[in-house]
Design a protein around this motif. Structure first.
Motif, PDB file in Angstrom:
ATOM      1  N   ARG A 248      10.674   6.973  -7.991  1.00  0.00           N
ATOM      2  CA  ARG A 248      10.612   5.584  -7.559  1.00  0.00           C
ATOM      3  C   ARG A 248      10.606   5.464  -6.033  1.00  0.00           C
ATOM      4  O   ARG A 248       9.871   4.629  -5.473  1.00  0.00           O
ATOM      5  CB  ARG A 248      11.797   4.804  -8.158  1.00  0.00           C
ATOM      6  CG  ARG A 248      11.960   3.371  -7.670  1.00  0.00           C
ATOM      7  CD  ARG A 248      10.764   2.488  -7.983  1.00  0.00           C
ATOM      8  NE  ARG A 248      10.859   1.210  -7.295  1.00  0.00           N
ATOM      9  CZ  ARG A 248      11.175   0.059  -7.890  1.00  0.00           C
ATOM     10  NH1 ARG A 248      11.429   0.016  -9.184  1.00  0.00           N
ATOM     11  NH2 ARG A 248      11.228  -1.046  -7.181  1.00  0.00           N
ATOM     12  N   ASP A 249      11.434   6.267  -5.339  1.00  0.00           N
ATOM     13  CA  ASP A 249      11.464   6.147  -3.879  1.00  0.00           C
ATOM     14  C   ASP A 249      10.136   6.566  -3.262  1.00  0.00           C
ATOM     15  O   ASP A 249       9.699   5.993  -2.263  1.00  0.00           O
ATOM     16  CB  ASP A 249      12.636   6.922  -3.265  1.00  0.00           C
ATOM     17  CG  ASP A 249      12.756   8.353  -3.733  1.00  0.00           C
ATOM     18  OD1 ASP A 249      11.843   8.835  -4.431  1.00  0.00           O
ATOM     19  OD2 ASP A 249      13.769   9.003  -3.407  1.00  0.00           O
ATOM     20  N   GLU A 250       9.466   7.538  -3.859  1.00  0.00           N
ATOM     21  CA  GLU A 250       8.139   7.931  -3.391  1.00  0.00           C
ATOM     22  C   GLU A 250       7.133   6.796  -3.595  1.00  0.00           C
ATOM     23  O   GLU A 250       6.330   6.490  -2.708  1.00  0.00           O
ATOM     24  CB  GLU A 250       7.646   9.153  -4.160  1.00  0.00           C
ATOM     25  CG  GLU A 250       8.433  10.414  -3.913  1.00  0.00           C
ATOM     26  CD  GLU A 250       7.931  11.569  -4.770  1.00  0.00           C
ATOM     27  OE1 GLU A 250       7.813  12.678  -4.231  1.00  0.00           O
ATOM     28  OE2 GLU A 250       7.662  11.372  -5.968  1.00  0.00           O
ATOM     29  N   LEU A 251       7.177   6.213  -4.789  1.00  0.00           N
ATOM     30  CA  LEU A 251       6.238   5.135  -5.107  1.00  0.00           C
ATOM     31  C   LEU A 251       6.490   3.911  -4.232  1.00  0.00           C
ATOM     32  O   LEU A 251       5.538   3.232  -3.804  1.00  0.00           O
ATOM     33  CB  LEU A 251       6.346   4.758  -6.586  1.00  0.00           C
ATOM     34  CG  LEU A 251       6.053   5.886  -7.590  1.00  0.00           C
ATOM     35  CD1 LEU A 251       6.170   5.363  -9.018  1.00  0.00           C
ATOM     36  CD2 LEU A 251       4.685   6.511  -7.350  1.00  0.00           C
ATOM     37  N   ASP A 252       7.767   3.610  -3.941  1.00  0.00           N
ATOM     38  CA  ASP A 252       8.089   2.497  -3.042  1.00  0.00           C
ATOM     39  C   ASP A 252       7.518   2.739  -1.647  1.00  0.00           C
ATOM     40  O   ASP A 252       6.929   1.839  -1.030  1.00  0.00           O
ATOM     41  CB  ASP A 252       9.612   2.324  -2.936  1.00  0.00           C
ATOM     42  CG  ASP A 252      10.207   1.580  -4.120  1.00  0.00           C
ATOM     43  OD1 ASP A 252       9.486   0.777  -4.743  1.00  0.00           O
ATOM     44  OD2 ASP A 252      11.393   1.793  -4.414  1.00  0.00           O
ATOM     45  N   TRP A 253       7.718   3.957  -1.141  1.00  0.00           N
ATOM     46  CA  TRP A 253       7.210   4.302   0.189  1.00  0.00           C
ATOM     47  C   TRP A 253       5.693   4.200   0.215  1.00  0.00           C
ATOM     48  O   TRP A 253       5.108   3.651   1.163  1.00  0.00           O
ATOM     49  CB  TRP A 253       7.666   5.711   0.569  1.00  0.00           C
ATOM     50  CG  TRP A 253       7.177   6.150   1.920  1.00  0.00           C
ATOM     51  CD1 TRP A 253       7.757   5.935   3.138  1.00  0.00           C
ATOM     52  CD2 TRP A 253       5.961   6.881   2.187  1.00  0.00           C
ATOM     53  NE1 TRP A 253       6.993   6.480   4.139  1.00  0.00           N
ATOM     54  CE2 TRP A 253       5.885   7.063   3.592  1.00  0.00           C
ATOM     55  CE3 TRP A 253       4.941   7.396   1.381  1.00  0.00           C
ATOM     56  CZ2 TRP A 253       4.831   7.745   4.196  1.00  0.00           C
ATOM     57  CZ3 TRP A 253       3.888   8.072   1.982  1.00  0.00           C
ATOM     58  CH2 TRP A 253       3.839   8.240   3.374  1.00  0.00           C
ATOM     59  N   TRP A 254       5.050   4.733  -0.814  1.00  0.00           N
ATOM     60  CA  TRP A 254       3.594   4.683  -0.915  1.00  0.00           C
ATOM     61  C   TRP A 254       3.102   3.229  -0.908  1.00  0.00           C
ATOM     62  O   TRP A 254       2.159   2.897  -0.196  1.00  0.00           O
ATOM     63  CB  TRP A 254       3.167   5.414  -2.182  1.00  0.00           C
ATOM     64  CG  TRP A 254       1.704   5.410  -2.503  1.00  0.00           C
ATOM     65  CD1 TRP A 254       0.666   4.983  -1.730  1.00  0.00           C
ATOM     66  CD2 TRP A 254       1.120   5.886  -3.718  1.00  0.00           C
ATOM     67  NE1 TRP A 254      -0.523   5.152  -2.390  1.00  0.00           N
ATOM     68  CE2 TRP A 254      -0.286   5.706  -3.604  1.00  0.00           C
ATOM     69  CE3 TRP A 254       1.635   6.447  -4.884  1.00  0.00           C
ATOM     70  CZ2 TRP A 254      -1.164   6.068  -4.631  1.00  0.00           C
ATOM     71  CZ3 TRP A 254       0.770   6.807  -5.898  1.00  0.00           C
ATOM     72  CH2 TRP A 254      -0.616   6.616  -5.769  1.00  0.00           C
ATOM     73  N   LYS A 255       3.782   2.367  -1.686  1.00  0.00           N
ATOM     74  CA  LYS A 255       3.379   0.954  -1.750  1.00  0.00           C
ATOM     75  C   LYS A 255       3.499   0.295  -0.366  1.00  0.00           C
ATOM     76  O   LYS A 255       2.611  -0.457   0.062  1.00  0.00           O
ATOM     77  CB  LYS A 255       4.270   0.214  -2.749  1.00  0.00           C
ATOM     78  CG  LYS A 255       4.072  -1.303  -2.832  1.00  0.00           C
ATOM     79  CD  LYS A 255       2.716  -1.660  -3.394  1.00  0.00           C
ATOM     80  CE  LYS A 255       2.658  -3.120  -3.842  1.00  0.00           C
ATOM     81  NZ  LYS A 255       3.010  -4.095  -2.818  1.00  0.00           N
ATOM     82  N   GLU A 256       4.592   0.581   0.353  1.00  0.00           N
ATOM     83  CA  GLU A 256       4.765   0.021   1.701  1.00  0.00           C
ATOM     84  C   GLU A 256       3.653   0.475   2.637  1.00  0.00           C
ATOM     85  O   GLU A 256       3.083  -0.318   3.390  1.00  0.00           O
ATOM     86  CB  GLU A 256       6.123   0.457   2.263  1.00  0.00           C
ATOM     87  CG  GLU A 256       7.319  -0.165   1.563  1.00  0.00           C
ATOM     88  CD  GLU A 256       8.620   0.443   2.032  1.00  0.00           C
ATOM     89  OE1 GLU A 256       8.580   1.346   2.907  1.00  0.00           O
ATOM     90  OE2 GLU A 256       9.688   0.031   1.521  1.00  0.00           O
TER      91      GLU A 256
END
Length: 337
Positions: A248-256
């Motif tokens: 999830r933290d990877e996907l959040d960073w990617w989305k940002e």
């Protein structure tokens, strides 16, 4: 559920419900999970999925017990001793995420000789008496490089972040990466072990970055993408294309980064809920079903156009996931025969 339909749909035509089979009664059987490591979000999600499905299986009378045990250290000798204790405790089946593909084979053989069903998953074992459930980890490695080759046909320098040293998954993904790199103009200029954990990966990448030339992309194994991004930022170096691992933290960073800068990448990993498939496969073996010794499931991939949808289904602190039902297991078994 979007994630489940995506993953099960990847095995074209295989997941068809199976019913009407006369089986033995497993309501008094006991299944145990032997897990070698719990130090990252993938393993935590894996254990959580096991607990949810095992609880319902007990409530519905499929089995009498489905206990989970994790060794305190990622040591094959400790896991072998754990399995030997499970034999003494009278479990009918042992589901194993193994510290090594070979080092616990002796304990696995002891369990089989005692009449216990052994099903390995993710970190599988090579002992012939055991069942194995895995994705094509080599293909996961190859697919990362193929994606990057499409983006950057001119090649460039790659940093490789590996997983836990000595574990089957780590060896296979790395082998796939190196095999595919040989077909491209990429060059692996550095390699570190991130243990599939963001904090470990960040520290390892930070330590090697000063000695590396400009990096075009980072190939990973899951749980290390966000840590790598943080290390590049702290070193004030341009952010390369970092392949993610569905955390999830990877996907959040990617989305940002996607929203701010149009950042593009891909993300792929085995779903932690594969533990629930292993549970049901063990139950089916105990139930007298003929089950092939090797079962392959597709890995779960997130791309630029599916990021938001999958992110919405992934809990904070967890991993994009799929949990399997008894019918899913029966269908996969039938498709493999």
């Amino acid at each position: 559920m979007k994630l489940k339909s995506m993953l099960l749909g990847a095995v074209a035509g295989t997941f068809v419900l199976v019913s009407g089979q006369a089986m033995a009664d497993t309501s008094e059987k006991k299944i145990a999970l032997s897990n070698n490591y719990a130090g990252n979000s993938w393993r935590q999600a894996m254990l959580e999925s096991w607990g949810k499905v095992a609880y319902m299986a007990i409530e519905e009378g499929h089995v009498a017990a489905a206990d989970a045990f994790t060794t305190s250290e990622n040591q094959a000798t400790e896991q072998a001793a754990q399995i030997q204790n499970m034999i003494l405790q009278g479990y009918d089946a042992i589901v194993v995420n193994a510290a090594s593909p070979t080092a616990i084979n002796g304990a696995v053989k002891e369990a089989c000789d005692a009449g216990i069903t052994v099903v390995s998953f993710d970190g599988i074992v090579t002992e012939p008496c055991a069942w194995r459930i895995a994705v094509d980890f080599k293909q996961m490695g190859r697919d990362q490089v193929k994606y990057l080759a499409e983006r950057y046909p001119e090649g460039g320098n790659l940093l490789e972040i590996r997983g836990l040293a000595g574990v089957f998954v780590d060896d296979e993904i790395s082998a796939g990466i190196h095999e595919e790199v040989a077909n491209t103009d990429f060059k692996i200029v550095g390699s570190v072990h991130g243990d599939w954990a963001q904090d470990v990966a960040q520290k390892a990448v930070a330590g090697i970055l000063p000695s590396l030339p400009e990096i075009k992309a980072v190939v990973t194994q899951g749980g290390d993408g966000y840590g790598a991004a943080q290390a590049f930022a702290a070193a004030d170096r341009p952010t390369p294309t970092i392949v993610m691992g569905n955390r999830r933290d990877e996907l959040d960073w990617w989305k940002e980064q996607k929203d701010e800068k149009g950042y593009e990448t891909t993300s792929l990993s085995i779903a932690p809920g594969v533990s629930t498939l292993a549970f049901w496969v063990a139950q089916q073996v105990l139930d007298g079903n003929e089950v092939p010794k090797d079962l392959t499931v597709p890995f779960l991939r997130v791309d630029q156009d599916t990021l938001e949808e999958i992110l919405a289904e992934t809990p904070v602190g967890s991993v994009a996931n799929v949990e399997y039902s008894l019918d899913d297991a029966k269908s996969l078994i039938e498709s493999a025969k």
